[in-house]
Write a protein that holds these residues in place. Structure first.
Motif, PDB file in Angstrom:
ATOM      1  N   ASP A   1       0.843  -1.189   0.000  1.00 53.91           N
ATOM      2  CA  ASP A   1       0.000   0.000   0.000  1.00 53.91           C
ATOM      3  C   ASP A   1       0.879   1.240   0.000  1.00 53.91           C
ATOM      4  O   ASP A   1       1.410   1.636   1.025  1.00 53.91           O
ATOM      5  N   ALA A   2       1.004   1.858  -1.161  1.00 59.15           N
ATOM      6  CA  ALA A   2       1.866   3.037  -1.276  1.00 59.15           C
ATOM      7  C   ALA A   2       1.099   4.330  -1.025  1.00 59.15           C
ATOM      8  O   ALA A   2       1.636   5.405  -1.234  1.00 59.15           O
ATOM      9  N   ASP A   3      -0.161   4.237  -0.606  1.00 63.70           N
ATOM     10  CA  ASP A   3      -0.920   5.445  -0.286  1.00 63.70           C
ATOM     11  C   ASP A   3      -0.328   6.107   0.950  1.00 63.70           C
ATOM     12  O   ASP A   3      -0.084   5.453   1.955  1.00 63.70           O
ATOM     13  N   PRO A   4      -0.141   7.401   0.888  1.00 68.85           N
ATOM     14  CA  PRO A   4       0.356   8.085   2.080  1.00 68.85           C
ATOM     15  C   PRO A   4      -0.739   8.156   3.133  1.00 68.85           C
ATOM     16  O   PRO A   4      -1.929   8.085   2.803  1.00 68.85           O
ATOM     17  N   PRO A   5      -0.361   8.285   4.390  1.00 64.94           N
ATOM     18  CA  PRO A   5      -1.400   8.477   5.400  1.00 64.94           C
ATOM     19  C   PRO A   5      -2.113   9.801   5.164  1.00 64.94           C
ATOM     20  O   PRO A   5      -1.527  10.751   4.630  1.00 64.94           O
ATOM     21  N   VAL A   6      -3.365   9.861   5.551  1.00 62.83           N
ATOM     22  CA  VAL A   6      -4.130  11.096   5.425  1.00 62.83           C
ATOM     23  C   VAL A   6      -3.692  12.099   6.485  1.00 62.83           C
ATOM     24  O   VAL A   6      -3.831  13.300   6.317  1.00 62.83           O
ATOM     25  N   LEU A   7      -3.105  11.577   7.571  1.00 67.71           N
ATOM     26  CA  LEU A   7      -2.726  12.392   8.713  1.00 67.71           C
ATOM     27  C   LEU A   7      -1.660  11.669   9.518  1.00 67.71           C
ATOM     28  O   LEU A   7      -1.719  10.445   9.663  1.00 67.71           O
ATOM     29  N   VAL A   8      -0.710  12.423  10.054  1.00 69.89           N
ATOM     30  CA  VAL A   8       0.284  11.880  10.984  1.00 69.89           C
ATOM     31  C   VAL A   8       0.030  12.520  12.340  1.00 69.89           C
ATOM     32  O   VAL A   8       0.001  13.751  12.458  1.00 69.89           O
ATOM     33  N   LEU A   9      -0.190  11.684  13.356  1.00 73.65           N
ATOM     34  CA  LEU A   9      -0.279  12.136  14.747  1.00 73.65           C
ATOM     35  C   LEU A   9       1.063  11.808  15.380  1.00 73.65           C
ATOM     36  O   LEU A   9       1.468  10.649  15.429  1.00 73.65           O
ATOM     37  N   LEU A  10       1.754  12.817  15.861  1.00 73.02           N
ATOM     38  CA  LEU A  10       3.152  12.682  16.252  1.00 73.02           C
ATOM     39  C   LEU A  10       3.381  13.108  17.689  1.00 73.02           C
ATOM     40  O   LEU A  10       3.092  14.249  18.057  1.00 73.02           O
ATOM     41  N   ASP A  11       3.901  12.182  18.490  1.00 75.80           N
ATOM     42  CA  ASP A  11       4.333  12.525  19.843  1.00 75.80           C
ATOM     43  C   ASP A  11       5.730  13.142  19.738  1.00 75.80           C
ATOM     44  O   ASP A  11       6.430  12.945  18.748  1.00 75.80           O
ATOM     45  N   LEU A  12       6.148  13.882  20.741  1.00 75.35           N
ATOM     46  CA  LEU A  12       7.472  14.498  20.713  1.00 75.35           C
ATOM     47  C   LEU A  12       8.536  13.646  21.382  1.00 75.35           C
ATOM     48  O   LEU A  12       9.651  13.534  20.896  1.00 75.35           O
ATOM     49  N   LYS A  13       8.202  13.068  22.507  1.00 78.27           N
ATOM     50  CA  LYS A  13       9.187  12.325  23.285  1.00 78.27           C
ATOM     51  C   LYS A  13       9.158  10.864  22.836  1.00 78.27           C
ATOM     52  O   LYS A  13       8.373  10.057  23.323  1.00 78.27           O
ATOM     53  N   LEU A  14      10.029  10.542  21.873  1.00 79.66           N
ATOM     54  CA  LEU A  14      10.059   9.220  21.259  1.00 79.66           C
ATOM     55  C   LEU A  14      11.454   8.621  21.346  1.00 79.66           C
ATOM     56  O   LEU A  14      12.443   9.355  21.301  1.00 79.66           O
TER      57      LEU A  14
ATOM     58  N   ILE B   1     -13.339  17.973   6.856  1.00 78.92           N
ATOM     59  CA  ILE B   1     -13.385  19.348   6.352  1.00 78.92           C
ATOM     60  C   ILE B   1     -12.159  19.674   5.492  1.00 78.92           C
ATOM     61  O   ILE B   1     -12.284  20.223   4.397  1.00 78.92           O
ATOM     62  N   ASN B   2     -10.983  19.354   5.982  1.00 79.86           N
ATOM     63  CA  ASN B   2      -9.737  19.719   5.302  1.00 79.86           C
ATOM     64  C   ASN B   2      -9.564  18.957   3.993  1.00 79.86           C
ATOM     65  O   ASN B   2      -9.837  17.770   3.915  1.00 79.86           O
ATOM     66  N   GLU B   3      -9.079  19.640   2.959  1.00 79.97           N
ATOM     67  CA  GLU B   3      -8.684  19.005   1.704  1.00 79.97           C
ATOM     68  C   GLU B   3      -7.194  18.714   1.781  1.00 79.97           C
ATOM     69  O   GLU B   3      -6.385  19.632   1.860  1.00 79.97           O
ATOM     70  N   SER B   4      -6.833  17.439   1.753  1.00 79.78           N
ATOM     71  CA  SER B   4      -5.426  17.053   1.812  1.00 79.78           C
ATOM     72  C   SER B   4      -4.895  16.764   0.428  1.00 79.78           C
ATOM     73  O   SER B   4      -5.606  16.199  -0.406  1.00 79.78           O
ATOM     74  N   PRO B   5      -3.643  17.119   0.186  1.00 79.81           N
ATOM     75  CA  PRO B   5      -3.036  16.755  -1.092  1.00 79.81           C
ATOM     76  C   PRO B   5      -2.734  15.256  -1.116  1.00 79.81           C
ATOM     77  O   PRO B   5      -2.632  14.617  -0.073  1.00 79.81           O
ATOM     78  N   VAL B   6      -2.632  14.709  -2.290  1.00 75.56           N
ATOM     79  CA  VAL B   6      -2.208  13.321  -2.419  1.00 75.56           C
ATOM     80  C   VAL B   6      -0.791  13.324  -2.940  1.00 75.56           C
ATOM     81  O   VAL B   6      -0.285  14.317  -3.451  1.00 75.56           O
ATOM     82  N   GLY B   7      -0.141  12.224  -2.812  1.00 77.90           N
ATOM     83  CA  GLY B   7       1.235  12.120  -3.265  1.00 77.90           C
ATOM     84  C   GLY B   7       1.932  11.047  -2.474  1.00 77.90           C
ATOM     85  O   GLY B   7       1.279  10.167  -1.930  1.00 77.90           O
ATOM     86  N   LEU B   8       3.215  11.096  -2.417  1.00 78.23           N
ATOM     87  CA  LEU B   8       4.068  10.155  -1.705  1.00 78.23           C
ATOM     88  C   LEU B   8       3.939   8.766  -2.278  1.00 78.23           C
ATOM     89  O   LEU B   8       2.949   8.079  -2.053  1.00 78.23           O
ATOM     90  N   THR B   9       4.878   8.386  -3.014  1.00 81.74           N
ATOM     91  CA  THR B   9       4.953   7.002  -3.442  1.00 81.74           C
ATOM     92  C   THR B   9       6.302   6.480  -3.012  1.00 81.74           C
ATOM     93  O   THR B   9       7.287   7.216  -2.978  1.00 81.74           O
TER      94      THR B   9
END
Length: 148
Positions: free
Chosen positions: A56-69, A139-147
């Motif tokens: 699955d080369a589809d990019p995620p629609v959203l990244v939820l990112l913690d800081l302390k990793l 609501i948000n329009e996200s770009p597509v891309g990332l392969t």
């Protein structure tokens, strides 16, 4: 058409469970991909390491990112996401318990789309996730891309 995944880069099992429960409670049905450290998150995004050759080369629609990793902290992950033309447009939301003002400033300096402090109370956290999902997934329009 299938729902694009949400990539959650988080190392705390309790926070992972809370996020999963809050997404379910909010009827957000996008698949959730978990990465337990910063390097694993980047490997998923760029189809490297254990994610090399993922179908699955589809990019995620959203990244939820913690800081302390572990391995790579969240700000370094964000820096690399924004530096790569394959991923620089993917919406990234820092979702952290950090109350450090320098973390907020650094996140925005590096191009984060939103910075959210995790509420301690589950009901408040679930409401934050509901609103986050409504905005970023509906609501948000996200770009597509990332392969890969």
């Amino acid at each position: 058409m299938h729902s694009r995944a949400i990539l959650l880069i988080e190392d705390n099992p309790s926070d992972i469970g809370l996020t999963e429960r809050a997404l379910k409670k909010s009827n957000i049905t996008n698949p959730l991909v978990l990465a337990s450290d910063g390097q694993e998150g980047l490997d998923y995004l760029f189809c490297e390491g254990v994610h090399a050759g993922r179908a699955d080369a589809d990019p995620p629609v959203l990244v939820l990112l913690d800081l302390k990793l572990p391995r790579l902290d969240g700000l370094e992950v964000l820096r690399r996401i924004r530096a790569d033309p394959r991923s620089h447009r993917i919406p990234v939301v820092i979702l952290t318990s950090s109350r450090e003002e320098q973390d907020v400033a650094a996140g925005y300096d590096l191009g984060v789309n939103s910075y959210i402090r995790k509420p301690v109370d589950f009901h408040q956290f679930a409401e934050v996730i509901r609103q986050l999902g409504l905005y970023w997934l509906v609501i948000n329009e996200s770009p597509v891309g990332l392969t890969c």
